[in-house]
Design a protein around this motif. Sequence first.
Motif, PDB file in Angstrom:
ATOM      1  N   LEU A   1       8.697   3.580  -0.931  1.00 54.49           N
ATOM      2  CA  LEU A   1       8.554   2.932   0.548  1.00 54.49           C
ATOM      3  C   LEU A   1       7.190   2.965   0.330  1.00 54.49           C
ATOM      4  N   THR A   2       7.056   1.247   0.818  1.00 59.69           N
ATOM      5  CA  THR A   2       5.681   1.411   0.917  1.00 59.69           C
ATOM      6  C   THR A   2       4.715   0.252   1.943  1.00 59.69           C
ATOM      7  N   THR A   3       4.150  -0.005   2.399  1.00 60.62           N
ATOM      8  CA  THR A   3       3.699  -0.580   3.482  1.00 60.62           C
ATOM      9  C   THR A   3       3.250  -2.487   2.984  1.00 60.62           C
ATOM     10  N   SER A   4       3.226  -3.501   3.243  1.00 57.08           N
ATOM     11  CA  SER A   4       2.517  -4.643   2.852  1.00 57.08           C
ATOM     12  C   SER A   4       1.926  -5.593   4.412  1.00 57.08           C
ATOM     13  N   GLN A   5       0.923  -6.269   3.803  1.00 52.31           N
ATOM     14  CA  GLN A   5      -0.009  -6.969   5.116  1.00 52.31           C
ATOM     15  C   GLN A   5       0.758  -8.228   5.302  1.00 52.31           C
ATOM     16  N   LEU A   6       1.878  -8.756   4.781  1.00 52.55           N
ATOM     17  CA  LEU A   6       2.789  -9.982   4.786  1.00 52.55           C
ATOM     18  C   LEU A   6       3.586  -9.644   6.028  1.00 52.55           C
TER      19      LEU A   6
ATOM     20  N   TYR B   1       0.692  -0.742  -0.055  1.00 54.71           N
ATOM     21  CA  TYR B   1      -0.205  -0.386  -0.316  1.00 54.71           C
ATOM     22  C   TYR B   1       0.890   1.654  -0.032  1.00 54.71           C
ATOM     23  N   GLY B   2       0.728   1.920  -1.357  1.00 57.06           N
ATOM     24  CA  GLY B   2       1.428   3.490  -1.017  1.00 57.06           C
ATOM     25  C   GLY B   2       0.500   4.788  -0.535  1.00 57.06           C
ATOM     26  N   HIS B   3       0.875   5.623  -1.042  1.00 57.60           N
ATOM     27  CA  HIS B   3      -0.174   7.018  -0.923  1.00 57.60           C
ATOM     28  C   HIS B   3      -1.429   6.673  -1.791  1.00 57.60           C
ATOM     29  N   ASN B   4      -2.554   6.003  -1.356  1.00 56.74           N
ATOM     30  CA  ASN B   4      -3.889   6.905  -1.327  1.00 56.74           C
ATOM     31  C   ASN B   4      -3.861   5.122  -3.174  1.00 56.74           C
ATOM     32  N   ARG B   5      -3.103   3.992  -2.752  1.00 58.52           N
ATOM     33  CA  ARG B   5      -2.914   3.271  -4.164  1.00 58.52           C
ATOM     34  C   ARG B   5      -2.282   2.298  -3.303  1.00 58.52           C
ATOM     35  N   ILE B   6      -2.523   1.120  -4.137  1.00 60.06           N
ATOM     36  CA  ILE B   6      -2.752  -0.468  -4.195  1.00 60.06           C
ATOM     37  C   ILE B   6      -1.226  -0.607  -5.248  1.00 60.06           C
ATOM     38  N   VAL B   7      -0.042  -1.151  -4.776  1.00 65.30           N
ATOM     39  CA  VAL B   7       1.067  -1.456  -5.418  1.00 65.30           C
ATOM     40  C   VAL B   7       2.150  -2.623  -5.325  1.00 65.30           C
ATOM     41  N   ILE B   8       1.953  -3.763  -6.714  1.00 63.53           N
ATOM     42  CA  ILE B   8       2.314  -4.645  -6.301  1.00 63.53           C
ATOM     43  C   ILE B   8       4.066  -5.126  -7.070  1.00 63.53           C
TER      44      ILE B   8
ATOM     45  N   PHE C   1      14.647  -3.835   1.363  1.00 62.91           N
ATOM     46  CA  PHE C   1      14.745  -4.620   1.912  1.00 62.91           C
ATOM     47  C   PHE C   1      13.488  -4.063   2.874  1.00 62.91           C
ATOM     48  N   ALA C   2      13.341  -4.749   4.007  1.00 65.27           N
ATOM     49  CA  ALA C   2      12.094  -4.911   4.844  1.00 65.27           C
ATOM     50  C   ALA C   2      12.308  -5.280   6.028  1.00 65.27           C
ATOM     51  N   TYR C   3      11.525  -3.685   7.334  1.00 64.95           N
ATOM     52  CA  TYR C   3      11.656  -4.026   7.797  1.00 64.95           C
ATOM     53  C   TYR C   3      10.290  -4.001   8.371  1.00 64.95           C
ATOM     54  N   SER C   4      10.179  -3.903  10.035  1.00 59.87           N
ATOM     55  CA  SER C   4       9.136  -3.717  10.716  1.00 59.87           C
ATOM     56  C   SER C   4       8.899  -2.823  12.307  1.00 59.87           C
ATOM     57  N   ASP C   5       7.996  -2.107  12.247  1.00 57.80           N
ATOM     58  CA  ASP C   5       7.848  -1.166  13.409  1.00 57.80           C
ATOM     59  C   ASP C   5       6.698  -0.954  14.170  1.00 57.80           C
ATOM     60  N   VAL C   6       6.163  -0.663  14.699  1.00 52.96           N
ATOM     61  CA  VAL C   6       4.313  -0.162  15.734  1.00 52.96           C
ATOM     62  C   VAL C   6       3.650  -0.180  14.095  1.00 52.96           C
ATOM     63  N   SER C   7       4.148   0.414  13.165  1.00 49.70           N
ATOM     64  CA  SER C   7       2.754   0.499  12.080  1.00 49.70           C
ATOM     65  C   SER C   7       2.616  -0.716  11.544  1.00 49.70           C
ATOM     66  N   GLY C   8       3.511  -1.169  11.640  1.00 56.41           N
ATOM     67  CA  GLY C   8       3.222  -2.237  10.028  1.00 56.41           C
ATOM     68  C   GLY C   8       4.599  -2.672   9.495  1.00 56.41           C
ATOM     69  N   VAL C   9       4.577  -3.670   8.713  1.00 57.05           N
ATOM     70  CA  VAL C   9       5.557  -4.038   7.779  1.00 57.05           C
ATOM     71  C   VAL C   9       6.133  -2.918   6.323  1.00 57.05           C
ATOM     72  N   HIS C  10       7.203  -2.358   6.802  1.00 55.36           N
ATOM     73  CA  HIS C  10       7.249  -2.071   5.149  1.00 55.36           C
ATOM     74  C   HIS C  10       8.142  -1.987   4.428  1.00 55.36           C
ATOM     75  N   ILE C  11       8.297  -1.784   2.559  1.00 53.78           N
ATOM     76  CA  ILE C  11       9.098  -2.018   1.882  1.00 53.78           C
ATOM     77  C   ILE C  11       9.602  -0.961   1.478  1.00 53.78           C
TER      78      ILE C  11
END
Length: 239
Positions: free
Chosen positions: A171-176, A140-147, A155-165
């Motif tokens: 930079l986007t956020t993933s549900q994985l 998920y990016g700014h008001n859009r879904i990105v594949i 790289f990917a990392y996690s913090d309190v707001s979720g998993v970021h790609i």
Amino acid sequence: MFSALVIDDELFAREELIELLEETGLIEVIGEASNAIEGLKKINQLKPDVVFLDIQMPQITGVELLGMLDAETMPHVVFVTAYDQFAIQAFEENAFDYLLKPVDTDRLNKTVQRLVKADQPSPAPYHAITPTQLEHVPCYGHNRIVIVSSKDIEFAYSDVSGVHIQTASQLTTSQLTLKVLEEKTVLIRCHRQYLVNLSAIKEIKLLENGLAEIITVSEHKLPVSRRYLKYLKERLGFH
């Protein structure tokens, strides 16, 4: 009463199945989704007991979605498909159950009875039909879904707001989860909260106390913990 999520890109098929499920009196439909990306988000949010999942969907198929779930927390999955009887044989031993479209009421009742008889939610051995590697990661990016292509991830990392790609350009956020990304993409662990693509490493700075820092080709800095430094060196060919 079992909580259920219905994922199908066909509105009519989705509405019909929801109606049939509610008529059983044993299934409470707590959500629906029209595609796998939305479905993944709702599985993580709603944590249903069972997911009724269409196999053939655009962008991300039902089988690919299955491969994005953590096996330890995966709900029961009932495939819903228009495939013929011969094609469905591949799923028979590797899913909790399956339904052929159009869904037959008697066949659905048998599925519900299987749920009732199950002592507790325990995933079937989906590994036989799910992909071992994910080619794409929904984000998920700014008001859009990105594949995002998994090979493009730096790289990917996690913090309190979720998993970021992080890729070279965005930079986007993933549900994985990081666990799924580690198991099913080229990313490897360098820190409890970070995964890195070996091909994206520009240099590794060795710090004090056995720590290190990765500089990626896009000049991002990633921490390397003592626990993973030796493994990282081995993967890069340094012993």
